[in-house]
Design a protein around this motif. Structure first.
Motif, short mmCIF file in Angstrom:
data_model
loop_
_atom_site.label_atom_id
_atom_site.label_comp_id
_atom_site.label_asym_id
_atom_site.label_seq_id
_atom_site.Cartn_x
_atom_site.Cartn_y
_atom_site.Cartn_z
N PHE A 1 1.15 4.31 -2.86
CA PHE A 1 0.71 5.54 -2.70
C PHE A 1 2.15 6.51 -3.34
O PHE A 1 1.96 7.59 -4.09
CB PHE A 1 0.98 5.89 -1.25
CG PHE A 1 -0.45 5.93 -0.55
CD1 PHE A 1 -1.84 6.69 -0.99
CD2 PHE A 1 -0.65 5.14 0.33
CE1 PHE A 1 -2.96 6.47 -0.68
CE2 PHE A 1 -2.38 4.79 1.05
CZ PHE A 1 -3.10 5.82 0.43
N VAL B 1 -6.89 3.49 2.18
CA VAL B 1 -6.40 2.11 1.70
C VAL B 1 -7.97 1.40 2.03
O VAL B 1 -8.39 1.18 3.11
CB VAL B 1 -5.41 1.41 2.67
CG1 VAL B 1 -5.18 0.08 2.13
CG2 VAL B 1 -4.42 2.39 2.39
N ASN C 1 -6.14 9.36 -2.61
CA ASN C 1 -6.54 10.66 -1.70
C ASN C 1 -6.85 11.70 -2.71
O ASN C 1 -6.07 12.13 -3.70
CB ASN C 1 -4.87 10.83 -1.32
CG ASN C 1 -4.79 12.21 -0.55
OD1 ASN C 1 -5.88 12.68 -0.44
ND2 ASN C 1 -3.50 12.51 0.10
N VAL D 1 -5.94 2.25 -3.30
CA VAL D 1 -5.52 3.47 -2.51
C VAL D 1 -5.76 4.60 -3.42
O VAL D 1 -5.94 4.81 -4.37
CB VAL D 1 -4.00 3.54 -2.26
CG1 VAL D 1 -3.42 2.19 -1.52
CG2 VAL D 1 -3.23 3.76 -3.40
N ALA E 1 1.03 -1.20 0.11
CA ALA E 1 0.00 -0.11 0.10
C ALA E 1 0.83 1.30 0.11
O ALA E 1 0.76 2.20 -0.81
CB ALA E 1 -0.80 -0.15 1.17
N GLU F 1 -5.26 9.98 3.08
CA GLU F 1 -4.86 8.53 2.57
C GLU F 1 -5.77 7.52 2.85
O GLU F 1 -6.03 7.33 4.21
CB GLU F 1 -3.32 8.19 2.79
CG GLU F 1 -2.50 9.29 2.12
CD GLU F 1 -0.72 8.78 2.35
OE1 GLU F 1 -0.62 8.03 3.22
OE2 GLU F 1 0.05 9.25 1.62
#
Length: 270
Positions: A110, A148, A136, A134, A106, A146
């Motif tokens: 990002f 997940v 944002n 993921v 993860a 953020e």
């Protein structure tokens, strides 16, 4: 999901450009009226996951493939897989192990998302065929929130269907309108395995649905009308050509061979 530089969720939009775009860009005004959060890049007053409702474990489909520890192993740095790579169509396995390997994956996703100016990314887009996404909405490290989502499922979606111009990191520089439900209810697990439900609307719902489609092996051009698809057909063919030149293999799919859309195809179906 890509963050187009000419739309609200672009990481390239700074405070100098925002006032100009609000006055002069119809696309920006359209995006602003559609989204449900602040135009300026600020932390949301109510964090998204703070609104989630924890729930008990749900039943797992008997025919669902489960990821093994080796499925979560990778050698960095990860790179975005581009259309028409068959990895984007492969079956994505359910995750049952919530350990450091998952957290590492993860975190790496990002990193890839921010570097490529995205606001959302699914595991198959970096060559890992598991049910992980993921995102944002701020598209900037250190800003926004953020999120997940592991093994996500759509429990309910609105009847209100809205158009919005989408981009995709697996389809560089290609943007076109996609029709999707405006809001939906999602059941998922977090990075530690805790299950929860959350309601998403506006751009948050849009980003989730885009990444959820990837987990189902569905690509965003399949959600487009034939008229809209025609506007990007040449760009898709160019990606197919690039794949053949890069790999020496025939393209695993051809947009020119795509069947005519069947009327009445609903959300969540290819």
């Amino acid at each position: 999901m890509a963050a187009p530089t000419h739309l609200l969720h672009s990481t390239a939009l700074n405070h100098t450009l925002l006032p100009f775009l609000r006055r002069h860009s119809p696309l920006f005004r359209r995006a602003a009226s559609f989204t449900s959060f602040s135009l300026r890049r600020k932390l949301p007053v109510r964090p998204i996951l703070a609104q989630a409702r924890r729930i008990s474990s749900a039943a797992v489909a008997k025919d669902e493939l489960v990821a093994t520890p080796s499925d979560l192993q990778f050698k960095g740095p990860l790179e975005v897989i581009k259309y028409p790579d068959p990895i984007l169509r492969a079956k994505n396995k359910r995750i049952d192990s919530f350990d450091e390997s998952l957290k590492k994956l993860a975190d790496e996703m990002f990193d890839v998302m921010y570097i490529t100016d995205g606001i959302g990314l699914s595991a198959p887009q970096v060559g890992i065929n598991v049910q992980l996404m993921v995102f944002n909405p701020a598209g900037v490290r250190g800003e926004g929130e953020e999120i997940v989502l592991v093994n996500p499922q759509i429990k309910r979606f609105s009847k209100k269907i809205v158009p919005f111009e989408e981009g995709c990191l697996s389809f560089p520089k290609i943007y076109a309108d996609v029709m999707r439900p405006d809001s939906l209810k999602v059941d998922a697990q977090d990075i530690k395995g805790a299950r929860f439900q959350i309601n998403l609307t506006g751009l948050l719902a849009r980003v989730f649905q885009h990444e959820y489609d990837h987990l189902q092996g569905v690509l965003f051009f399949e959600r487009m009308s034939d008229e809209v698809l025609d506007t990007i057909r040449a760009q898709l063919q160019e990606l197919e050509k690039e794949y053949e030149e890069r790999t020496g293999l025939a393209s695993p799919e051809k947009i020119e061979a795509r069947e005519i859309r069947k009327k009445g195809v609903g959300f969540g179906k290819s």
